[in-house]
Design a protein around this motif. Sequence first.
Motif, mmCIF file in Angstrom:
data_model
loop_
_atom_site.group_PDB
_atom_site.id
_atom_site.type_symbol
_atom_site.label_atom_id
_atom_site.label_comp_id
_atom_site.label_asym_id
_atom_site.label_seq_id
_atom_site.Cartn_x
_atom_site.Cartn_y
_atom_site.Cartn_z
ATOM 1 N N CYS A 309 0.380 -1.303 -0.079
ATOM 2 C CA CYS A 309 0.462 0.169 -0.006
ATOM 3 C C CYS A 309 0.378 1.209 0.236
ATOM 4 C CB CYS A 309 -0.746 -0.001 1.633
ATOM 5 S SG CYS A 309 -2.170 -0.990 0.683
ATOM 6 N N PRO A 369 -10.287 -1.787 -2.024
ATOM 7 C CA PRO A 369 -10.527 -3.694 -1.956
ATOM 8 C C PRO A 369 -10.539 -4.168 -3.169
ATOM 9 C CG PRO A 369 -11.567 -2.381 -0.146
ATOM 10 C CD PRO A 369 -11.343 -1.434 -0.720
ATOM 11 N N GLY A 373 -7.230 -6.133 -5.073
ATOM 12 C CA GLY A 373 -7.885 -7.852 -5.339
ATOM 13 C C GLY A 373 -7.941 -7.994 -7.029
ATOM 14 N N VAL A 381 -6.472 -8.551 -1.314
ATOM 15 C CA VAL A 381 -7.896 -7.770 -1.499
ATOM 16 C C VAL A 381 -7.812 -7.078 -0.183
ATOM 17 C CG1 VAL A 381 -10.709 -7.673 -0.670
ATOM 18 C CG2 VAL A 381 -9.147 -8.888 -2.695
ATOM 19 N N VAL A 382 -7.340 -7.423 1.054
ATOM 20 C CA VAL A 382 -6.329 -6.826 2.591
ATOM 21 C C VAL A 382 -6.063 -5.975 2.553
ATOM 22 C CG1 VAL A 382 -6.213 -6.591 5.099
ATOM 23 C CG2 VAL A 382 -7.442 -9.226 3.889
ATOM 24 N N GLY A 384 -6.196 -3.799 -0.283
ATOM 25 C CA GLY A 384 -7.218 -2.155 -0.410
ATOM 26 C C GLY A 384 -8.175 -1.837 1.054
ATOM 27 N N GLU A 385 -8.468 -2.573 1.833
ATOM 28 C CA GLU A 385 -9.372 -1.974 3.113
ATOM 29 C C GLU A 385 -8.311 -1.267 3.447
ATOM 30 O OE1 GLU A 385 -12.209 -2.627 4.225
ATOM 31 O OE2 GLU A 385 -12.468 -3.895 3.226
ATOM 32 N N ARG A 388 -7.586 2.217 1.582
ATOM 33 C CA ARG A 388 -8.463 3.714 1.372
ATOM 34 C C ARG A 388 -8.143 4.165 2.795
ATOM 35 N NH1 ARG A 388 -13.835 -0.497 1.583
ATOM 36 N NH2 ARG A 388 -13.784 1.078 0.411
#
Length: 470
Positions: A309, A369, A373, A381-382, A384-385, A388
Amino acid sequence: MADNQALSASRFPNESQSKKNEKRRTENMPNTTATTHPLTLARLQTFLSRTYKSKFVRNVAVVASGTAGAQAITTAFSPIITRLYGPEAFGLLGTFMAIVAVVTPIAALSYPIAIVLPKEDSDARAIAKLSALLAGSIALILVLTLWLAGDWLADLLRVQEIRSFLWLIPLVVVCSAFMQIVQQWLIRKKQFRVTARAAVLNALVINVLKSGFGLLRPIAAVLIGLTAVGNGIHAGLLAFGAKKYEREYQSERTGERRPISLWAVAKQHYDFPLYRAPQVFINALSQSLPVLMLAAFFGPASAGFYALCRRLLGLPSQLIGKSVGDVFYPRITEAAHNGENLTCLLVKATLALAAVGIFPFGIVVAFGPLLFGFVFGAEWVVAGEYARWLALWMYLAFINRPSVVSIPVMNLQGQFLKYELVSVILRLSALAIGFFVFQVDIFAIIIFSMMGVLLNVYLIFMTICKSKSQ
């Protein structure tokens, strides 16, 4: 009757006169439009012409194009590399880079940043020489420290998985310091094309190597080793470009070299080791702590999510923020020498970055997410959390670049150090609440990010207010 007709005529113009007036307005309308339209186009053309001819804008475009090329290459290879290595390998790489990021700022005690400031090149060369000597000396100290207490440090930091790679840290530190020295010299000379080309070539070589070796052996050791080598390659490319520029410029230079004491230069710019080096160290520590703590408390996969990230959300900062900062630093230095309005320059640059960054960071906040993904695979996907929430903090860090590069020009190093001391305490507190109270990694990321937003807002407003008294 005559009076009534006169009164009626005075209130309502006769029909023929009204028609004449309407005809005149209709006939004149195309002429008005034709006249206004060219004027509007002329103004637009003048504005675009002035923008294109602006040396500042052209320099930013050059730096940004090189950074964009490098980041485009990195982004293009990212879906391949993330699928080859996985979150755990990225977590170990992120842990290694977090340690490097904390140690690197002390390599030359932040003296390279001062290379842009002197009016005379001889002074700037003396600063570069001083920086190189300091970097070599500190690297030797690091080697001795690792030899005597390497295992103890690995246990203390809970990084036993990368214990054998800690010996690469002195090499990375030396290469990073050398790269910073050459970069600042090229910025001083406004040779932005050299830095742009070096960034693109370095990104291409490193990502090709990561993908190639990943097909054969996708382990963390490959990522860590190539990252360490990458700093050396980048430094070499910059040095080659700087040497080429020096050879071309040598014939034009006459008698500008003069002997100068390194000790005199060190004393003149004492505020960099006294204030800026600790500030950069504390800032790096506060930004590296999430990786180290995530790895220690939630495992390398969580650290890998965060590392990816940070790297991706840092793309706008590298592409535009750093480009603007590199060009803005010598520009505001020159403005300070000439007694120009620093506040106006600072506000314009900050607002411009705010307008540019709202879209890319907003997309991540809305669809983080889903994007992670789709691009990197379901196991990301995590990340992506994480992204954000981190995007809110990184957006403010993106637009504060003009403020940060203005600090040495306005002699605010001491206040910046105090800011960083308070900042690291607050960020540590935010992480502690997330880890020990909620015991959930995403809550730690949320609290940490919100604290970063507040701190960056304060920094921007503080710098703008201080610029008014310059």
